[in-house]
Scaffold this motif. Sequence first.
Motif, PDB file in Angstrom:
ATOM      1  N   THR A  52       0.839  -1.194   0.000  1.00  0.00           N
ATOM      2  CA  THR A  52       0.000   0.000   0.000  1.00  0.00           C
ATOM      3  C   THR A  52       0.879   1.251   0.000  1.00  0.00           C
ATOM      4  O   THR A  52       2.053   1.210   0.399  1.00  0.00           O
ATOM      5  CB  THR A  52      -0.920   0.038   1.233  1.00  0.00           C
ATOM      6  N   VAL A  53       0.310   2.361  -0.443  1.00  0.00           N
ATOM      7  CA  VAL A  53       0.968   3.666  -0.368  1.00  0.00           C
ATOM      8  C   VAL A  53      -0.043   4.664   0.148  1.00  0.00           C
ATOM      9  O   VAL A  53      -1.252   4.509  -0.057  1.00  0.00           O
ATOM     10  CB  VAL A  53       1.506   4.124  -1.753  1.00  0.00           C
ATOM     11  N   ALA A  54       0.478   5.691   0.843  1.00  0.00           N
ATOM     12  CA  ALA A  54      -0.388   6.762   1.334  1.00  0.00           C
ATOM     13  C   ALA A  54      -0.498   7.847   0.273  1.00  0.00           C
ATOM     14  O   ALA A  54       0.447   8.100  -0.480  1.00  0.00           O
ATOM     15  CB  ALA A  54       0.179   7.337   2.623  1.00  0.00           C
ATOM     16  N   PHE A  55      -1.672   8.487   0.219  1.00  0.00           N
ATOM     17  CA  PHE A  55      -1.847   9.576  -0.742  1.00  0.00           C
ATOM     18  C   PHE A  55      -2.612  10.715  -0.091  1.00  0.00           C
ATOM     19  O   PHE A  55      -3.315  10.533   0.902  1.00  0.00           O
ATOM     20  CB  PHE A  55      -2.552   9.085  -2.011  1.00  0.00           C
ATOM     21  N   ARG A  56      -2.456  11.906  -0.704  1.00  0.00           N
ATOM     22  CA  ARG A  56      -3.177  13.105  -0.277  1.00  0.00           C
ATOM     23  C   ARG A  56      -3.855  13.699  -1.494  1.00  0.00           C
ATOM     24  O   ARG A  56      -3.287  13.700  -2.594  1.00  0.00           O
ATOM     25  CB  ARG A  56      -2.234  14.132   0.347  1.00  0.00           C
ATOM     26  N   ILE A  57      -5.071  14.171  -1.275  1.00  0.00           N
ATOM     27  CA  ILE A  57      -5.777  14.910  -2.319  1.00  0.00           C
ATOM     28  C   ILE A  57      -6.134  16.260  -1.737  1.00  0.00           C
ATOM     29  O   ILE A  57      -6.932  16.357  -0.804  1.00  0.00           O
ATOM     30  CB  ILE A  57      -7.051  14.167  -2.786  1.00  0.00           C
ATOM     31  N   TRP A  58      -5.537  17.319  -2.285  1.00  0.00           N
ATOM     32  CA  TRP A  58      -5.811  18.659  -1.778  1.00  0.00           C
ATOM     33  C   TRP A  58      -7.203  19.098  -2.240  1.00  0.00           C
ATOM     34  O   TRP A  58      -7.745  18.619  -3.217  1.00  0.00           O
ATOM     35  CB  TRP A  58      -4.743  19.642  -2.241  1.00  0.00           C
ATOM     36  N   SER A  59      -7.770  20.016  -1.484  1.00  0.00           N
ATOM     37  CA  SER A  59      -9.132  20.461  -1.768  1.00  0.00           C
ATOM     38  C   SER A  59      -9.265  21.042  -3.171  1.00  0.00           C
ATOM     39  O   SER A  59     -10.305  20.870  -3.822  1.00  0.00           O
ATOM     40  CB  SER A  59      -9.556  21.501  -0.726  1.00  0.00           C
ATOM     41  N   SER A  60      -8.230  21.711  -3.668  1.00  0.00           N
ATOM     42  CA  SER A  60      -8.301  22.272  -5.015  1.00  0.00           C
ATOM     43  C   SER A  60      -8.382  21.187  -6.074  1.00  0.00           C
ATOM     44  O   SER A  60      -9.035  21.348  -7.109  1.00  0.00           O
ATOM     45  CB  SER A  60      -7.091  23.175  -5.270  1.00  0.00           C
ATOM     46  N   THR A  61      -7.739  20.045  -5.807  1.00  0.00           N
ATOM     47  CA  THR A  61      -7.783  18.925  -6.752  1.00  0.00           C
ATOM     48  C   THR A  61      -9.050  18.107  -6.575  1.00  0.00           C
ATOM     49  O   THR A  61      -9.603  17.566  -7.541  1.00  0.00           O
ATOM     50  CB  THR A  61      -6.545  18.024  -6.558  1.00  0.00           C
ATOM     51  N   LEU A  62      -9.541  18.015  -5.347  1.00  0.00           N
ATOM     52  CA  LEU A  62     -10.712  17.178  -5.061  1.00  0.00           C
ATOM     53  C   LEU A  62     -11.934  17.627  -5.838  1.00  0.00           C
ATOM     54  O   LEU A  62     -12.767  16.800  -6.234  1.00  0.00           O
ATOM     55  CB  LEU A  62     -10.993  17.202  -3.551  1.00  0.00           C
ATOM     56  N   ASN A  63     -12.046  18.922  -6.099  1.00  0.00           N
ATOM     57  CA  ASN A  63     -13.217  19.430  -6.824  1.00  0.00           C
ATOM     58  C   ASN A  63     -13.253  18.946  -8.267  1.00  0.00           C
ATOM     59  O   ASN A  63     -14.313  18.957  -8.897  1.00  0.00           O
ATOM     60  CB  ASN A  63     -13.231  20.958  -6.790  1.00  0.00           C
ATOM     61  N   ARG A  64     -12.093  18.517  -8.803  1.00  0.00           N
ATOM     62  CA  ARG A  64     -12.040  18.062 -10.189  1.00  0.00           C
ATOM     63  C   ARG A  64     -12.214  16.544 -10.311  1.00  0.00           C
ATOM     64  O   ARG A  64     -12.284  16.027 -11.428  1.00  0.00           O
ATOM     65  CB  ARG A  64     -10.699  18.451 -10.827  1.00  0.00           C
ATOM     66  N   LEU A  65     -12.235  15.855  -9.206  1.00  0.00           N
ATOM     67  CA  LEU A  65     -12.320  14.390  -9.230  1.00  0.00           C
ATOM     68  C   LEU A  65     -13.784  13.942  -9.135  1.00  0.00           C
ATOM     69  O   LEU A  65     -14.656  14.714  -8.741  1.00  0.00           O
ATOM     70  CB  LEU A  65     -11.520  13.805  -8.064  1.00  0.00           C
ATOM     71  N   PRO A  66     -14.083  12.684  -9.486  1.00  0.00           N
ATOM     72  CA  PRO A  66     -15.451  12.165  -9.352  1.00  0.00           C
ATOM     73  C   PRO A  66     -15.931  12.286  -7.910  1.00  0.00           C
ATOM     74  O   PRO A  66     -15.168  12.122  -6.953  1.00  0.00           O
ATOM     75  CB  PRO A  66     -15.327  10.700  -9.788  1.00  0.00           C
ATOM     76  N   LYS A  67     -17.228  12.553  -7.757  1.00  0.00           N
ATOM     77  CA  LYS A  67     -17.794  12.781  -6.429  1.00  0.00           C
ATOM     78  C   LYS A  67     -18.082  11.492  -5.670  1.00  0.00           C
ATOM     79  O   LYS A  67     -18.320  11.519  -4.464  1.00  0.00           O
ATOM     80  CB  LYS A  67     -19.096  13.590  -6.548  1.00  0.00           C
ATOM     81  N   ASP A  68     -18.084  10.350  -6.354  1.00  0.00           N
ATOM     82  CA  ASP A  68     -18.479   9.092  -5.712  1.00  0.00           C
ATOM     83  C   ASP A  68     -17.305   8.204  -5.346  1.00  0.00           C
ATOM     84  O   ASP A  68     -17.456   6.993  -5.192  1.00  0.00           O
ATOM     85  CB  ASP A  68     -19.443   8.329  -6.618  1.00  0.00           C
ATOM     86  N   LEU A  69     -16.123   8.763  -5.217  1.00  0.00           N
ATOM     87  CA  LEU A  69     -14.979   7.948  -4.804  1.00  0.00           C
ATOM     88  C   LEU A  69     -15.181   7.475  -3.369  1.00  0.00           C
ATOM     89  O   LEU A  69     -15.579   8.243  -2.493  1.00  0.00           O
ATOM     90  CB  LEU A  69     -13.692   8.773  -4.915  1.00  0.00           C
ATOM     91  N   LYS A  70     -14.874   6.208  -3.141  1.00  0.00           N
ATOM     92  CA  LYS A  70     -15.068   5.640  -1.807  1.00  0.00           C
ATOM     93  C   LYS A  70     -14.174   4.435  -1.648  1.00  0.00           C
ATOM     94  O   LYS A  70     -13.524   3.970  -2.599  1.00  0.00           O
ATOM     95  CB  LYS A  70     -16.524   5.237  -1.604  1.00  0.00           C
ATOM     96  N   VAL A  71     -14.161   3.915  -0.417  1.00  0.00           N
ATOM     97  CA  VAL A  71     -13.352   2.735  -0.104  1.00  0.00           C
ATOM     98  C   VAL A  71     -13.821   1.549  -0.932  1.00  0.00           C
ATOM     99  O   VAL A  71     -15.030   1.306  -1.068  1.00  0.00           O
ATOM    100  CB  VAL A  71     -13.445   2.420   1.405  1.00  0.00           C
ATOM    101  N   GLY A  72     -12.869   0.809  -1.478  1.00  0.00           N
ATOM    102  CA  GLY A  72     -13.182  -0.363  -2.285  1.00  0.00           C
ATOM    103  C   GLY A  72     -13.184  -0.110  -3.774  1.00  0.00           C
ATOM    104  O   GLY A  72     -13.246  -1.061  -4.544  1.00  0.00           O
ATOM    105  N   ASP A  73     -13.111   1.154  -4.194  1.00  0.00           N
ATOM    106  CA  ASP A  73     -13.136   1.459  -5.627  1.00  0.00           C
ATOM    107  C   ASP A  73     -11.809   1.074  -6.274  1.00  0.00           C
ATOM    108  O   ASP A  73     -10.722   1.270  -5.713  1.00  0.00           O
ATOM    109  CB  ASP A  73     -13.396   2.952  -5.841  1.00  0.00           C
ATOM    110  N   HIS A  74     -11.920   0.526  -7.453  1.00  0.00           N
ATOM    111  CA  HIS A  74     -10.756   0.205  -8.289  1.00  0.00           C
ATOM    112  C   HIS A  74     -10.497   1.419  -9.174  1.00  0.00           C
ATOM    113  O   HIS A  74     -11.341   1.787  -9.984  1.00  0.00           O
ATOM    114  CB  HIS A  74     -11.062  -1.047  -9.119  1.00  0.00           C
ATOM    115  N   VAL A  75      -9.296   2.051  -9.008  1.00  0.00           N
ATOM    116  CA  VAL A  75      -9.045   3.330  -9.665  1.00  0.00           C
ATOM    117  C   VAL A  75      -7.674   3.339 -10.336  1.00  0.00           C
ATOM    118  O   VAL A  75      -6.800   2.499 -10.047  1.00  0.00           O
ATOM    119  CB  VAL A  75      -9.117   4.496  -8.651  1.00  0.00           C
ATOM    120  N   VAL A  76      -7.518   4.314 -11.229  1.00  0.00           N
ATOM    121  CA  VAL A  76      -6.222   4.669 -11.807  1.00  0.00           C
ATOM    122  C   VAL A  76      -5.973   6.119 -11.443  1.00  0.00           C
ATOM    123  O   VAL A  76      -6.833   6.979 -11.662  1.00  0.00           O
ATOM    124  CB  VAL A  76      -6.205   4.482 -13.336  1.00  0.00           C
TER     125      VAL A  76
END
Length: 470
Positions: A77-101
Amino acid sequence: MTSFQPETVAGQAPPADSVHPRDSRTDAPTSVSRLNDTIRGFIERWGSVWVEGEITSFNRRGGNVFGRLKDLGTESTVAFRIWSSTLNRLPKDLKVGDHVVACVKADYFPRTGDFSFSISAMRHVGLGEQLERLEALRVQLRTEGLFDPVRKKKLPFLPHCIGLITGENSDAEKDVHRNAELRWPRVRFRTKHAAVQGERCVPETIAALKALDADPDVDVIVIARGGGDPQTLLGFSDERLLRAVATASTPIVSAIGHENDRPLLDDVADVRASTPTDAAKRVVPDVSEQRALVAQLRARLTGRLTQRVLHDIAQLEQVRSRPALRTPHSMLTARAQELWMLSNRGRDIVDRRIEGERRRTSELGAGLRALSPLATLARGYAIAQLPDGSVLRDAADAPVGTVLRVTVEQGSVAARSEGVVPDAVAHTASTAAGAGERQPVATERSDAPAPAERPLDAEATGDGVSVGPA
């Protein structure tokens, strides 16, 4: 990058900040600041990288997101951060268990030495393999009815002994003990320690569950664990543990993680507690609340009884104030006079009735005596009977020699017929009898036995022929 200005002194070791990490040695070590700065300069040359993985943690704090991304094939595993400015551009339904790139860029903080990745872009690939397995298991268990509220057992009001399954020396164990004892000081625990994550979690938890379920003194079982990312809570969604919980006969409380953590154990257990502290509050009642409730109920009961007694006293006083009870002798006096009159009237009616019946009885007796054949015999008449017992009504029925039975007022005599007496002779005899001359009856006594006697009453109503006065 920080610019280091070495100030070397002849005959002394160089300052740590002036030593490059690759040139460090025992007598000339580098500084932590120089090491962190060197690492940061090396990492910054990596640039952005696209990586595929599964989200195992996704926590929002202060408008930013901090989480972890897990490899699809291993436990890396790796840790990640998503800043608030970037979060507004990402899908709104991201959640635990999602398979992502995700597009990640390494980020190293020299002051703390923390290493993570900043995400600039992220998109769905599909449900992670782990989430797919959990969803499939969830559907299967729901179909089998393991989530059905009807099959879940109720917790006892006040358990005498609580079984606790948790990690050894864990905060969850301390929270459950402390909060339960604060609410009910006399509560007892029987604790079984088990691993709460990793490969040993499931078998050790199942063994502890079976041991506590078989203990007759244990009234309820609490499975507790502190918070953690979904990856560390996977053991509490294992099918083996879930089926062991479903078959247990003792009520089970699930207290895994925090409010947002929802392993499948929460759905199978009889009661779900959001935290270990919440589990302690659900399992035992608050002694102060129960005392207050008892005091309230006693006050209500006292008030009701007092009200009822006062109401009954008022009713009794109202009844006692009525004239019939205030002067009861007046009612008895009036009734006594009425009773005396009724008794006299009844006595008079009975006496008159008895006197009337006595007169009627005398009249009936006189009539009966007047109609009785015995009265006729008493006047000097007799009844002649043939040998067969029938009454002689015609003289022709008694030819010469016929044995007769003659009944008079006092007894009967046997006689024998001499034949029919002519009318003149009969008339002469009647005349002589009327003149006081007694004529012999034209019968003679026979030595033959008299015919069988018949009750006189059998012919009392007949018109038997009477022989003239004897």
